[in-house]
Design a protein around this motif. Sequence first.
Motif, PDB file in Angstrom:
ATOM      1  N   LEU A 144       0.822  -1.201   0.000  1.00 57.35           N
ATOM      2  CA  LEU A 144       0.000   0.000   0.000  1.00 57.35           C
ATOM      3  C   LEU A 144       0.860   1.257   0.000  1.00 57.35           C
ATOM      4  CD1 LEU A 144      -2.790   1.349   0.231  1.00 57.35           C
ATOM      5  CD2 LEU A 144      -2.641   1.042   2.715  1.00 57.35           C
ATOM      6  N   GLN A 145       1.897   1.270   0.828  1.00 56.27           N
ATOM      7  CA  GLN A 145       2.782   2.430   0.877  1.00 56.27           C
ATOM      8  C   GLN A 145       3.426   2.680  -0.480  1.00 56.27           C
ATOM      9  OE1 GLN A 145       3.387   4.706   3.321  1.00 56.27           O
ATOM     10  NE2 GLN A 145       4.776   5.753   1.920  1.00 56.27           N
ATOM     11  N   GLU A 146       3.828   1.616  -1.167  1.00 51.04           N
ATOM     12  CA  GLU A 146       4.444   1.766  -2.488  1.00 51.04           C
ATOM     13  C   GLU A 146       3.436   2.301  -3.507  1.00 51.04           C
ATOM     14  OE1 GLU A 146       6.308  -1.918  -3.532  1.00 51.04           O
ATOM     15  OE2 GLU A 146       7.665  -1.871  -1.815  1.00 51.04           O
ATOM     16  N   GLN A 147       2.191   1.844  -3.424  1.00 53.77           N
ATOM     17  CA  GLN A 147       1.151   2.343  -4.323  1.00 53.77           C
ATOM     18  C   GLN A 147       0.923   3.837  -4.101  1.00 53.77           C
ATOM     19  OE1 GLN A 147      -0.403   0.856  -6.735  1.00 53.77           O
ATOM     20  NE2 GLN A 147       0.028  -1.309  -6.408  1.00 53.77           N
ATOM     21  N   ASN A 170       2.256  14.768  -7.942  1.00 56.40           N
ATOM     22  CA  ASN A 170       3.197  15.716  -7.342  1.00 56.40           C
ATOM     23  C   ASN A 170       2.631  16.275  -6.036  1.00 56.40           C
ATOM     24  OD1 ASN A 170       5.573  17.189  -7.137  1.00 56.40           O
ATOM     25  ND2 ASN A 170       4.692  18.968  -8.178  1.00 56.40           N
ATOM     26  N   ARG A 171       2.200  15.357  -5.196  1.00 56.87           N
ATOM     27  CA  ARG A 171       1.592  15.737  -3.930  1.00 56.87           C
ATOM     28  C   ARG A 171       1.922  14.693  -2.874  1.00 56.87           C
ATOM     29  NH1 ARG A 171      -4.586  15.646  -2.526  1.00 56.87           N
ATOM     30  NH2 ARG A 171      -4.485  16.479  -0.425  1.00 56.87           N
ATOM     31  N   HIS A 172       2.153  15.134  -1.642  1.00 53.79           N
ATOM     32  CA  HIS A 172       2.569  14.230  -0.571  1.00 53.79           C
ATOM     33  C   HIS A 172       1.355  13.692   0.184  1.00 53.79           C
ATOM     34  CE1 HIS A 172       4.950  12.410   2.522  1.00 53.79           C
ATOM     35  NE2 HIS A 172       4.479  13.206   3.461  1.00 53.79           N
ATOM     36  N   PHE A 173       1.398  12.389   0.530  1.00 53.89           N
ATOM     37  CA  PHE A 173       0.347  11.758   1.325  1.00 53.89           C
ATOM     38  C   PHE A 173       0.982  11.051   2.524  1.00 53.89           C
ATOM     39  CE2 PHE A 173      -1.274  11.596  -3.104  1.00 53.89           C
ATOM     40  CZ  PHE A 173      -2.358  12.450  -2.949  1.00 53.89           C
ATOM     41  N   ILE A 174       0.166  10.820   3.535  1.00 53.60           N
ATOM     42  CA  ILE A 174       0.655  10.240   4.791  1.00 53.60           C
ATOM     43  C   ILE A 174      -0.204   9.031   5.151  1.00 53.60           C
ATOM     44  CG2 ILE A 174       0.803  10.665   7.284  1.00 53.60           C
ATOM     45  CD1 ILE A 174       1.498  13.599   6.600  1.00 53.60           C
ATOM     46  N   LEU A 175       0.454   7.935   5.525  1.00 52.46           N
ATOM     47  CA  LEU A 175      -0.242   6.750   6.034  1.00 52.46           C
ATOM     48  C   LEU A 175       0.140   6.565   7.502  1.00 52.46           C
ATOM     49  CD1 LEU A 175       0.129   4.131   3.139  1.00 52.46           C
ATOM     50  CD2 LEU A 175      -1.747   5.734   3.582  1.00 52.46           C
ATOM     51  N   LEU A 230       0.789  -3.649  18.374  1.00 46.56           N
ATOM     52  CA  LEU A 230       1.967  -4.515  18.380  1.00 46.56           C
ATOM     53  C   LEU A 230       3.243  -3.863  18.907  1.00 46.56           C
ATOM     54  CD1 LEU A 230       1.472  -6.207  14.881  1.00 46.56           C
ATOM     55  CD2 LEU A 230       0.848  -7.116  17.125  1.00 46.56           C
ATOM     56  N   ASN A 231       3.270  -2.533  19.047  1.00 45.72           N
ATOM     57  CA  ASN A 231       4.523  -1.852  19.428  1.00 45.72           C
ATOM     58  C   ASN A 231       5.673  -2.317  18.536  1.00 45.72           C
ATOM     59  OD1 ASN A 231       3.069  -0.689  21.499  1.00 45.72           O
ATOM     60  ND2 ASN A 231       4.560  -1.161  23.096  1.00 45.72           N
ATOM     61  N   ASP A 232       5.437  -2.391  17.237  1.00 41.16           N
ATOM     62  CA  ASP A 232       6.413  -2.931  16.297  1.00 41.16           C
ATOM     63  C   ASP A 232       6.861  -1.831  15.343  1.00 41.16           C
ATOM     64  OD1 ASP A 232       7.939  -4.342  14.518  1.00 41.16           O
ATOM     65  OD2 ASP A 232       6.426  -5.867  14.077  1.00 41.16           O
ATOM     66  N   VAL A 233       8.128  -1.428  15.461  1.00 39.09           N
ATOM     67  CA  VAL A 233       8.614  -0.326  14.629  1.00 39.09           C
ATOM     68  C   VAL A 233       8.842  -0.731  13.179  1.00 39.09           C
ATOM     69  CG1 VAL A 233       9.644   0.964  16.536  1.00 39.09           C
ATOM     70  CG2 VAL A 233      11.007  -0.766  15.342  1.00 39.09           C
ATOM     71  N   ARG A 234       8.675  -2.014  12.854  1.00 40.99           N
ATOM     72  CA  ARG A 234       8.760  -2.395  11.439  1.00 40.99           C
ATOM     73  C   ARG A 234       7.723  -1.651  10.605  1.00 40.99           C
ATOM     74  NH1 ARG A 234       8.676  -8.850  11.433  1.00 40.99           N
ATOM     75  NH2 ARG A 234       7.249  -8.393  13.158  1.00 40.99           N
ATOM     76  N   LEU A 235       6.608  -1.308  11.220  1.00 43.84           N
ATOM     77  CA  LEU A 235       5.563  -0.573  10.497  1.00 43.84           C
ATOM     78  C   LEU A 235       6.098   0.739   9.944  1.00 43.84           C
ATOM     79  CD1 LEU A 235       2.592  -1.004  12.984  1.00 43.84           C
ATOM     80  CD2 LEU A 235       2.787  -2.087  10.747  1.00 43.84           C
ATOM     81  N   ILE A 236       6.926   1.419  10.722  1.00 40.88           N
ATOM     82  CA  ILE A 236       7.342   2.781  10.387  1.00 40.88           C
ATOM     83  C   ILE A 236       8.806   2.886   9.996  1.00 40.88           C
ATOM     84  CG2 ILE A 236       5.522   3.919  11.712  1.00 40.88           C
ATOM     85  CD1 ILE A 236       7.489   4.194  14.044  1.00 40.88           C
ATOM     86  N   ASN A 237       9.531   1.791  10.101  1.00 37.34           N
ATOM     87  CA  ASN A 237      10.921   1.823   9.645  1.00 37.34           C
ATOM     88  C   ASN A 237      10.963   1.885   8.116  1.00 37.34           C
ATOM     89  OD1 ASN A 237      12.126   1.802  12.128  1.00 37.34           O
ATOM     90  ND2 ASN A 237      12.572  -0.396  12.144  1.00 37.34           N
ATOM     91  N   PRO A 238      11.989   2.526   7.572  1.00 37.59           N
ATOM     92  CA  PRO A 238      12.113   2.568   6.100  1.00 37.59           C
ATOM     93  C   PRO A 238      12.322   1.174   5.534  1.00 37.59           C
ATOM     94  CG  PRO A 238      14.064   3.497   7.168  1.00 37.59           C
ATOM     95  CD  PRO A 238      13.079   3.260   8.251  1.00 37.59           C
ATOM     96  N   ARG A 239      11.967   1.012   4.263  1.00 38.48           N
ATOM     97  CA  ARG A 239      12.063  -0.309   3.636  1.00 38.48           C
ATOM     98  C   ARG A 239      13.501  -0.811   3.575  1.00 38.48           C
ATOM     99  NH1 ARG A 239       7.955   2.103   0.758  1.00 38.48           N
ATOM    100  NH2 ARG A 239       9.245   2.700  -1.031  1.00 38.48           N
ATOM    101  N   GLU A 240      14.455   0.109   3.460  1.00 37.19           N
ATOM    102  CA  GLU A 240      15.857  -0.328   3.405  1.00 37.19           C
ATOM    103  C   GLU A 240      16.317  -0.914   4.743  1.00 37.19           C
ATOM    104  OE1 GLU A 240      15.880   4.285   3.564  1.00 37.19           O
ATOM    105  OE2 GLU A 240      14.742   2.665   2.575  1.00 37.19           O
ATOM    106  N   LYS A 241      15.527  -0.696   5.802  1.00 38.47           N
ATOM    107  CA  LYS A 241      15.825  -1.308   7.101  1.00 38.47           C
ATOM    108  C   LYS A 241      14.865  -2.449   7.417  1.00 38.47           C
ATOM    109  CE  LYS A 241      17.971   2.646   9.455  1.00 38.47           C
ATOM    110  NZ  LYS A 241      17.900   3.517  10.659  1.00 38.47           N
ATOM    111  N   GLY A 242      14.177  -2.922   6.380  1.00 42.20           N
ATOM    112  CA  GLY A 242      13.265  -4.044   6.573  1.00 42.20           C
ATOM    113  C   GLY A 242      11.890  -3.653   7.054  1.00 42.20           C
ATOM    114  N   PHE A 283       8.079  -1.300   6.671  1.00 44.44           N
ATOM    115  CA  PHE A 283       7.023  -1.094   5.673  1.00 44.44           C
ATOM    116  C   PHE A 283       7.005   0.338   5.149  1.00 44.44           C
ATOM    117  CE2 PHE A 283       4.394  -4.531   8.061  1.00 44.44           C
ATOM    118  CZ  PHE A 283       5.213  -5.519   7.537  1.00 44.44           C
ATOM    119  N   GLY A 284       7.676   1.257   5.849  1.00 45.84           N
ATOM    120  CA  GLY A 284       7.808   2.618   5.352  1.00 45.84           C
ATOM    121  C   GLY A 284       6.645   3.543   5.625  1.00 45.84           C
ATOM    122  N   LEU A 285       5.719   3.157   6.540  1.00 48.72           N
ATOM    123  CA  LEU A 285       4.606   4.042   6.864  1.00 48.72           C
ATOM    124  C   LEU A 285       5.123   5.269   7.613  1.00 48.72           C
ATOM    125  CD1 LEU A 285       1.941   1.431   8.069  1.00 48.72           C
ATOM    126  CD2 LEU A 285       2.394   2.243   5.747  1.00 48.72           C
ATOM    127  N   ALA A 286       4.329   6.348   7.558  1.00 46.40           N
ATOM    128  CA  ALA A 286       4.787   7.615   8.140  1.00 46.40           C
ATOM    129  C   ALA A 286       4.764   7.600   9.658  1.00 46.40           C
ATOM    130  CB  ALA A 286       3.932   8.767   7.614  1.00 46.40           C
TER     131      ALA A 286
END
Length: 614
Positions: free
Chosen positions: A279-282, A291-296, A302-314, A316-319
């Motif tokens: 979804l984040q990639e879409q 040419n407009r910014h959106f936020i997810l 879960l207290n899981d930072v994988r949700l918000i960590n960048p994809r290069e750190k494994g 999902f890249g959510l804001a």
Amino acid sequence: MSITREIGAHYTPGKGTLFTVWAPAAAQVDVVLKDNDNIIPLQREAFGYWTALSEETGPGARYTFQLDEEVERPDPASHFQPDGVHEPSAVVDHTSFGWTDKNWKPLPLEQYIVYELHVGTFSEEGTFQGVIDKLPELVDLGITAIEIMPVAAFPGGRNWGYDGVYPSAVQESYGGPEGLKKLVDACHAAGIAVVLDVVYNHLGPEGNYLNEFGPYFTDKYNTPWGKALNFDDAHSDHVRNFFMQNALLWLRDYHIDALRLDAVHAILDTGAKHLLQDLQEQVEHLEKQLNRHFILIAESDLNDVRLINPREKGGFGLAAQWSDDFHHAVHALLTGEDSGYYSDFGKLEQLQKVLQHGFVYDGLYSEHRKRTFGSDPTANPARQFVVCSQNHDQVGNRMLGERLTKLIPYDMLKVAAGLVLLSPFTPMLFMGEEYGEENPFLYFVSHSDKDLVEAVRKGRKEEFSSFAWQGEAPDPQSEETFNQSKLQRSYEYSEKHRQLRDFYKALIQLRKSAPALARPDKTRLHVSADSHTQVLHLIHSGESPYLYALFNINNQPQKTSVVKEVGASWKLVLGSDESRYGGAGKDLPKELSAGQEIELPAASVTVFQSNIIL
């Protein structure tokens, strides 16, 4: 990024309406135009999609899909259900609305001061227009973003929105698609961003005909709502597409700025690319197109930072994600409640930790959960955590729907406000908290199925079993339950409530104007606490002039000494005990120096600013 395909009824001026539906098991699918009873056969394409163009069909036309010449159902991807969830869908024209927000510049997350509201209870009218009429109040308060609880079509006229069954259809009783666009346009004109709450973890029970079209659900997992949505089993590509198209619809056609993704811990997906990353990639692809910014923003248990960590750190890249730990730490400490999940909280040092990092449970053992829980959020920027002292879940999922107004003293409400608005995180208020709304926010529905209504009543009672709450739960089906939940706006006639609102205004203005809070930085935050006196020290030293907030979370005055770690002299800028904010008006020193002793008023927050630019 997965391949996406538009579904539903898409009207193009001068060309007509293109109908597309996914029904892989059907041998024949037709569109039935209800205005003239015309039947249009659809052509089968790859993967079980069916499509046809009707040049004569335009906006407002009612239609259903007919499967194998037997059953007629509304469009699963309907954009409007004008006559309810069981009746025909209507074609919507997304090209003709007179948008006036071409100069709107989406706000960065650091500037979000979020105000969560429920359309049906925020105003007397219970409509999008009712919200528009109240926007001047929110501008005056200093709000920069509203978060709207779900507006997807649900049965009847009363619902929180999480029982929606047509994710892309805007609830008719609120004002339908046109009404939502007017609200977003008006918000942007007022300088307010719009966050929309969307539900991708389940659909409501009444009016849910998805399984008649295809394998939208799977037996692989059990959820509190029954079968899980099929995000990783056979045919799941097309279920994922169904929800991707929904997210893109809100951002593209309704000019929504951000989506709050409900309970993502209940989105069950063990595939190589999780639905949330997909979804984040879409959304990023749409950003490039427009040419407009959106936020997810994810709501997660879960207290899981994988949700918000960048994809290069494994990740999902959510804001951002909600921090339940922040709410629970504040609530348990201020109310003394210790049942249910509050049994894991209630200590001042936990509040200190969550202010410093974002979570309390970051790999610690949780007695309530009976397991080790959470991951370390230390490296994540403060803006990535949305925090509050009240929200629809934490108020409405209490048996009697009591707000903090009913649970703690008036002066302690100002302490709660300070903890949220002076934290380094993205702050969120729940409608009415800014003036101490006394009406509850209760759970309400308006189902037509008697067995379902009884099941809801029973389920609510079972939900409360782990809490020590006394009394009888109000009937969710009753219209009175809904009416009790409407805002009174008591600040218009009560001085005490107006003074509380004025304090919220002052805090918000301070957050906007103080450089140290403009871009809060957890790494430049000093937090210390004395569990004996229940005094907490919070210093923002990211940018000069620094801010120093002293919280007395005690119903008695307490003495404390100014910390020496950040060497500066301090001048008084705001105090919750001031008489103009309904306090006792105790005299406080106008200036402080490192190590100096100060007596803090009972249940108070006092804010100083460094005298010199450091």
